[in-house]
Design a protein around this motif. Structure first.
Motif, PDB file in Angstrom:
ATOM      1  N   GLU A 184       0.835  -1.205   0.000  1.00 43.43           N
ATOM      2  CA  GLU A 184       0.000   0.000   0.000  1.00 43.43           C
ATOM      3  C   GLU A 184       0.871   1.255   0.000  1.00 43.43           C
ATOM      4  OE1 GLU A 184      -2.080  -3.475   1.182  1.00 43.43           O
ATOM      5  OE2 GLU A 184      -0.352  -2.539   2.204  1.00 43.43           O
ATOM      6  N   GLN A 185       1.920   1.243   0.825  1.00 46.06           N
ATOM      7  CA  GLN A 185       2.836   2.392   0.878  1.00 46.06           C
ATOM      8  C   GLN A 185       3.596   2.549  -0.440  1.00 46.06           C
ATOM      9  OE1 GLN A 185       4.767   0.879   4.485  1.00 46.06           O
ATOM     10  NE2 GLN A 185       4.466   2.901   5.417  1.00 46.06           N
ATOM     11  N   ILE A 186       3.995   1.407  -1.024  1.00 49.68           N
ATOM     12  CA  ILE A 186       4.704   1.440  -2.316  1.00 49.68           C
ATOM     13  C   ILE A 186       3.821   2.071  -3.387  1.00 49.68           C
ATOM     14  CG2 ILE A 186       5.653   0.002  -4.171  1.00 49.68           C
ATOM     15  CD1 ILE A 186       6.421  -2.034  -1.892  1.00 49.68           C
ATOM     16  N   THR A 187       2.552   1.672  -3.399  1.00 50.44           N
ATOM     17  CA  THR A 187       1.617   2.224  -4.388  1.00 50.44           C
ATOM     18  C   THR A 187       1.463   3.731  -4.212  1.00 50.44           C
ATOM     19  OG1 THR A 187       0.415   0.132  -4.503  1.00 50.44           O
ATOM     20  CG2 THR A 187      -0.761   2.105  -5.243  1.00 50.44           C
ATOM     21  N   GLU A 188       1.273   4.166  -2.971  1.00 50.94           N
ATOM     22  CA  GLU A 188       1.088   5.588  -2.700  1.00 50.94           C
ATOM     23  C   GLU A 188       2.333   6.394  -3.089  1.00 50.94           C
ATOM     24  OE1 GLU A 188       0.306   8.544   1.134  1.00 50.94           O
ATOM     25  OE2 GLU A 188       0.016   6.380   1.357  1.00 50.94           O
ATOM     26  N   LYS A 189       3.513   5.882  -2.715  1.00 50.92           N
ATOM     27  CA  LYS A 189       4.763   6.580  -3.008  1.00 50.92           C
ATOM     28  C   LYS A 189       5.026   6.629  -4.511  1.00 50.92           C
ATOM     29  CE  LYS A 189       8.467   8.602  -1.300  1.00 50.92           C
ATOM     30  NZ  LYS A 189       8.361   9.854  -0.532  1.00 50.92           N
ATOM     31  N   THR A 190       4.712   5.549  -5.204  1.00 47.71           N
ATOM     32  CA  THR A 190       4.923   5.495  -6.658  1.00 47.71           C
ATOM     33  C   THR A 190       4.016   6.472  -7.381  1.00 47.71           C
ATOM     34  OG1 THR A 190       5.587   3.168  -6.485  1.00 47.71           O
ATOM     35  CG2 THR A 190       4.932   3.956  -8.665  1.00 47.71           C
ATOM     36  N   HIS A 191       2.751   6.520  -6.979  1.00 52.32           N
ATOM     37  CA  HIS A 191       1.827   7.472  -7.605  1.00 52.32           C
ATOM     38  C   HIS A 191       2.262   8.912  -7.347  1.00 52.32           C
ATOM     39  CE1 HIS A 191      -1.748   4.411  -7.898  1.00 52.32           C
ATOM     40  NE2 HIS A 191      -0.764   4.172  -8.754  1.00 52.32           N
ATOM     41  N   GLN A 192       2.751   9.171  -6.141  1.00 46.68           N
ATOM     42  CA  GLN A 192       3.271  10.503  -5.810  1.00 46.68           C
ATOM     43  C   GLN A 192       4.454  10.850  -6.706  1.00 46.68           C
ATOM     44  OE1 GLN A 192       4.379  10.955  -1.628  1.00 46.68           O
ATOM     45  NE2 GLN A 192       5.954  12.411  -2.211  1.00 46.68           N
ATOM     46  N   MET A 193       5.338   9.862  -6.940  1.00 41.13           N
ATOM     47  CA  MET A 193       6.511  10.073  -7.797  1.00 41.13           C
ATOM     48  C   MET A 193       6.085  10.415  -9.224  1.00 41.13           C
ATOM     49  SD  MET A 193       9.603   7.350  -8.610  1.00 41.13           S
ATOM     50  CE  MET A 193       8.524   6.160  -9.436  1.00 41.13           C
ATOM     51  N   ILE A 194       5.136   9.683  -9.760  1.00 40.20           N
ATOM     52  CA  ILE A 194       4.685   9.938 -11.135  1.00 40.20           C
ATOM     53  C   ILE A 194       4.066  11.334 -11.244  1.00 40.20           C
ATOM     54  CG2 ILE A 194       3.164   9.186 -13.008  1.00 40.20           C
ATOM     55  CD1 ILE A 194       3.418   6.319 -11.837  1.00 40.20           C
ATOM     56  N   ARG A 195       3.261  11.702 -10.257  1.00 39.42           N
ATOM     57  CA  ARG A 195       2.666  13.047 -10.282  1.00 39.42           C
ATOM     58  C   ARG A 195       3.749  14.122 -10.253  1.00 39.42           C
ATOM     59  NH1 ARG A 195      -1.450  10.509  -7.137  1.00 39.42           N
ATOM     60  NH2 ARG A 195      -0.276  10.911  -5.215  1.00 39.42           N
ATOM     61  N   SER A 196       4.824  13.865  -9.516  1.00 39.06           N
ATOM     62  CA  SER A 196       5.911  14.846  -9.397  1.00 39.06           C
ATOM     63  C   SER A 196       6.663  15.025 -10.714  1.00 39.06           C
ATOM     64  CB  SER A 196       6.890  14.426  -8.301  1.00 39.06           C
ATOM     65  OG  SER A 196       6.260  14.396  -7.046  1.00 39.06           O
ATOM     66  N   PHE A 197       6.873  13.929 -11.426  1.00 35.78           N
ATOM     67  CA  PHE A 197       7.581  14.003 -12.706  1.00 35.78           C
ATOM     68  C   PHE A 197       6.644  14.386 -13.846  1.00 35.78           C
ATOM     69  CE2 PHE A 197      10.887  11.354 -10.663  1.00 35.78           C
ATOM     70  CZ  PHE A 197      12.034  11.948 -11.168  1.00 35.78           C
ATOM     71  N   GLY A 198       5.388  13.941 -13.745  1.00 40.65           N
ATOM     72  CA  GLY A 198       4.451  14.096 -14.849  1.00 40.65           C
ATOM     73  C   GLY A 198       4.390  12.812 -15.657  1.00 40.65           C
ATOM     74  N   LYS A 199       3.230  12.550 -16.260  1.00 42.70           N
ATOM     75  CA  LYS A 199       3.008  11.280 -16.964  1.00 42.70           C
ATOM     76  C   LYS A 199       3.880  11.140 -18.209  1.00 42.70           C
ATOM     77  CE  LYS A 199      -0.712  11.086 -19.531  1.00 42.70           C
ATOM     78  NZ  LYS A 199      -0.216  10.923 -20.924  1.00 42.70           N
ATOM     79  N   ASP A 200       4.073  12.252 -18.926  1.00 41.27           N
ATOM     80  CA  ASP A 200       4.805  12.196 -20.192  1.00 41.27           C
ATOM     81  C   ASP A 200       6.274  12.529 -20.004  1.00 41.27           C
ATOM     82  OD1 ASP A 200       2.628  11.479 -21.928  1.00 41.27           O
ATOM     83  OD2 ASP A 200       1.836  13.499 -21.591  1.00 41.27           O
ATOM     84  N   LEU A 201       7.077  12.133 -20.987  1.00 42.78           N
ATOM     85  CA  LEU A 201       8.541  12.296 -20.918  1.00 42.78           C
ATOM     86  C   LEU A 201       9.066  11.706 -19.614  1.00 42.78           C
ATOM     87  CD1 LEU A 201       9.061  15.943 -22.270  1.00 42.78           C
ATOM     88  CD2 LEU A 201       9.230  13.796 -23.536  1.00 42.78           C
ATOM     89  N   TYR A 202       8.540  10.541 -19.275  1.00 43.40           N
ATOM     90  CA  TYR A 202       8.903   9.947 -17.984  1.00 43.40           C
ATOM     91  C   TYR A 202       8.854   8.416 -18.047  1.00 43.40           C
ATOM     92  CZ  TYR A 202       8.865   8.578 -13.114  1.00 43.40           C
ATOM     93  OH  TYR A 202       9.167   7.963 -11.927  1.00 43.40           O
TER      94      TYR A 202
END
Length: 341
Positions: free
Chosen positions: A294-312
């Motif tokens: 659950e923590q991995i999922t939350e942290k990963t989604h936070q990471m993607i939002r920080s970088f942005g979906k594209d060019l990532y």
């Protein structure tokens, strides 16, 4: 045609439905299937046996469902092919009994016929591609010249590579000769890998971060950039220089397709330094995979939002740890695949 080409489309800068995901060292010790082969065969036997290379490379594609495979091998096969005797010692890692320290040592270092000296790697690529059956792209890789020099001059792994740095600082012309030999060999090697069928290249500068920004430019990026410029017309190239966020702006001014980011660099800073123009890859601290799913999922989604979906490209900030449970690796991959903006 590759069935899942999300990774390659992202490297081309296309708008994608979600980021692709793979993990550095994904073909490794966290998988019981890998450990079973490790118990049967020594390290370099695994690297030199095409059937084992293909099996190990494909394991995480089958088991964890990543979007790209990375060829099982090692950065030190290149200096081995250059005539340097390297052992992999239990609990020590790479060990060079006769490190490169003087003019005579450097003169003995060869630029080999890579198609012959490293032909077993190409055989491994051919067999892996055959068994992958176009499911996902295959990444080939090499070590950056500075990182290779670090090992062969130091003689073994180190926290700060003082002997290697002293060699470069006190004998810069000799260091240049050695670094250029490594660079020339690496370019030949990676071009052969492309001919054999890899779809992208990653250059690992694991020890770039032990250098100051000025010394990184002089003793590392000067040579890595030659590799990037030689390979980029052929396939997308990624550079992962651990601890080198200070050089992101400089590196982004090359034809590199993507830059790997470690967990010490904020995504917003990485985007700013690269002017939002480069694909970025990373940067979850591998230790987060020891948390709950659950923590991995939350942290990963936070990471993607920080970088942005594209060019990532979603990845870790360094290699996956050997004590990560397989279900946690799956949780990371699934978190990326289920991400919704």
């Amino acid at each position: 045609m590759i069935q899942n080409d999300l990774f390659l489309r992202t490297l081309r800068g296309e708008t994608v439905e979600r980021p692709p995901v793979w993990m550095m060292r994904q073909a490794g010790r966290y998988l019981p299937e890998f450990r079973a082969l490790r118990d049967q065969y020594d390290f370099f036997t695994r690297c030199r046996t095409p059937e084992l290379v293909a099996e190990i490379t494909i394991q995480p594609v089958d088991i964890v469902q990543v979007d790209a495979a990375i060829l099982f091998s090692d950065i030190l096969v290149v200096p081995q092919a250059m005539g340097i005797d390297i052992e992999m010692k239990e609990n020590i890692g790479p060990f060079i009994a006769h490190p490169i320290r003087n003019t005579q040592d450097v003169e003995r270092v060869q630029i080999p016929d890579v198609s012959h000296a490293l032909g077993y790697v190409m055989e491994g690529i051919h067999l892996t591609k055959e068994r992958l059956n176009n499911r996902v792209p295959l990444i080939g890789f090499a070590g950056a010249p500075w990182t290779i020099l670090s090992y062969i001059v130091e003689g073994k792994g180190s926290k700060n590579f003082d002997i290697a740095k002293a060699f470069c600082f006190s004998q810069p012309e000799l260091a240049d000769q050695l670094l250029q030999k490594i660079t020339d060999t690496t370019i030949l090697y990676l071009k052969e890998k492309v001919k054999a069928g890899v779809d992208a290249i990653q250059l690992f500068d694991s020890w770039g971060g032990v250098l100051s920004p000025e010394d990184y430019s002089t003793f590392s990026w000067k040579y890595s950039r030659q590799i990037v410029e030689a390979l980029s017309p052929l396939v997308p190239t990624i550079v992962f220089a651990k601890g080198c966020s200070f050089a992101l702006e400089q590196m982004s001014q090359s034809s590199v397709a993507a830059l790997g980011i470690d967990w010490t660099c904020q995504p917003s800073l990485a985007r700013t330094l690269t002017q939002g123009k480069k694909v970025l890859q990373g940067n979850l601290d591998p230790a987060w995979l020891l948390a709950s799913p659950e923590q991995i999922t939350e942290k990963t989604h936070q990471m993607i939002r920080s970088f942005g979906k594209d060019l990532y490209i979603a990845n870790l900030g360094h290699g996956i740890l050997p004590n990560v449970p397989v279900e946690n690796a799956r949780a990371f991959v699934n978190a990326v695949k289920t991400f919704v903006e």
